[in-house]
Structure formats: C-alpha cells, structure tokens
Write an enzyme that holds these catalytic residues in place. Sequence first.
Site: not given
Ligand code: DX5
Length: 227
Positions: A41, A178-179
């Site tokens: 990221d 994602d998220g």
């Molecule tokens: C947030 C990122 C994600 C995040 C996901 O802006 O793009 O990739 O790291 O983390 P989790 O799975 O904890 O929501």
Amino acid sequence: MRLPRTGTIEIVPSVLAADFGCLAAEVAQVEAAGVKMIQFDIMDGHFVPNISFGPPIVAALRPHSTLAFDVHLMISEPQRYAEAFVRAGADHITFHIETADRPLDLVESLHKAGVTAGVALNPETDVLRIIDVAPYCELVLVMTVHPGFGGQEFIPQMAEKVRRVRELVGPATRIEVDGGITPETVPQVVDAGADTLVAGTAIFGTTDRRAAVDGMRDVIEQAEARV
Ligand code: DX5
C-alpha cells in the site's frame, strides 16, 4: 506478467499490517502458507491522509520472495512514480481512477514496462468512471473502505458495487477487494464476484499466519461451493 490467471480466488496479504521491523520474515511466513501475491500500500499523505513507504521497501523485499508483488498506488501522481515501482520489482500496479489525468496512457505505459495494470475506485466513486479504461486492465480494485488505514470496518454496500463491476468487465478480469476483508466478510464479496481478496489485519494482525490463511481459504471454498 505474473498476476495469477483468472479462475482462482486469491488471498493477498497486505504488508501495511505486518511488522516492519522484520518485513522479509513476515513475507516469508505468508509465502510458506501458500499465497501467490502480496500487496504493497503506497500512500503519499496527499491523496490519502497517511504516509506509508516507497520503492526502496519493494526493492529490498524483491530478492527475498517469489510472490507476485501487487503495488497499490494511493498517490496523487501515479504516472510520475509508476516506473520507479516497476524498477523496484513490482509485477502488477494499480492506480486510482480519481488520480489519473490520462488513465489509458498510464495503462499502456505499464504494459510497455512489462507489468499488469489495475484501476481502483474509492467507495464514493461510481462504476461508470472506469467504463473506458477497465477493458484494458487485468484487474479492477473496488475499495471496500475509504483508503488510508488498515483495521477499518467493511462497507456492506460495496458488495453490490462488486456485482456491477463483474457485470461490466466479464469473467476475464480480476476483481480485487480491499479493506475490512475477514472470514466474516469474504462470503458476500465472493458471492458478488470478487476473486482477489486483500487482507491486512485478518492475516498479519494474527500470530499464526498459516492458520489465518487456511481459515480464510476454508471460507472461500464454502462460498465457492454456493456460487
Ligand atoms: C487501506 C489499504 C488496505 C489495508 C487493508 O487503505 O488499502 O490494503 O491495508 O487492511 P485491513 O485488511 O486491515 O482492512
């Protein structure tokens, strides 16, 4: 071009949730657990209200892993920095439609540089914004939280958005979410047509990464059996 072929559902750990003090060892753990991709990221403190890391981290990890490196650019000028990530060892680069002045040119330059291309859209961005560029991308990323931080709650309305993107792009394009992706939220995104599941906290936020990956794979198999 190392993005796994479509037709499989891939779990993609996000290193944002990993221990940066021993990143190579963290990556080796999930590689040993059988994942094929890992996500980086990239945040610039401008497009999103957080700063993460840049090409040097990707380059430092490249010699230590055979995984496909999926670089998610949450930055204001993706066309200015994309090549630096290719040189650092990225296999796939996703940029945000909200940040690209000439998205088709950017996709073309990524392909010329020998990597696959993806386009991402924020929760508030309509699917129509990617209608012209999506056919040229290997992947579409539907953000299921507002980008910038790990550990946020999954936005349930995004499952319907995944369904609309699947209708738009058909079966030959990967759809990444994602998220807030956890064993609890996996069924609704797989049912909607997602096949590339980014998870930070649900994997690197646990002590037993192999058990976390196996647990998520079990939920995926159950969801696949229903589709
Ligand atoms: C947030 C990122 C994600 C995040 C996901 O802006 O793009 O990739 O790291 O983390 P989790 O799975 O904890 O929501």
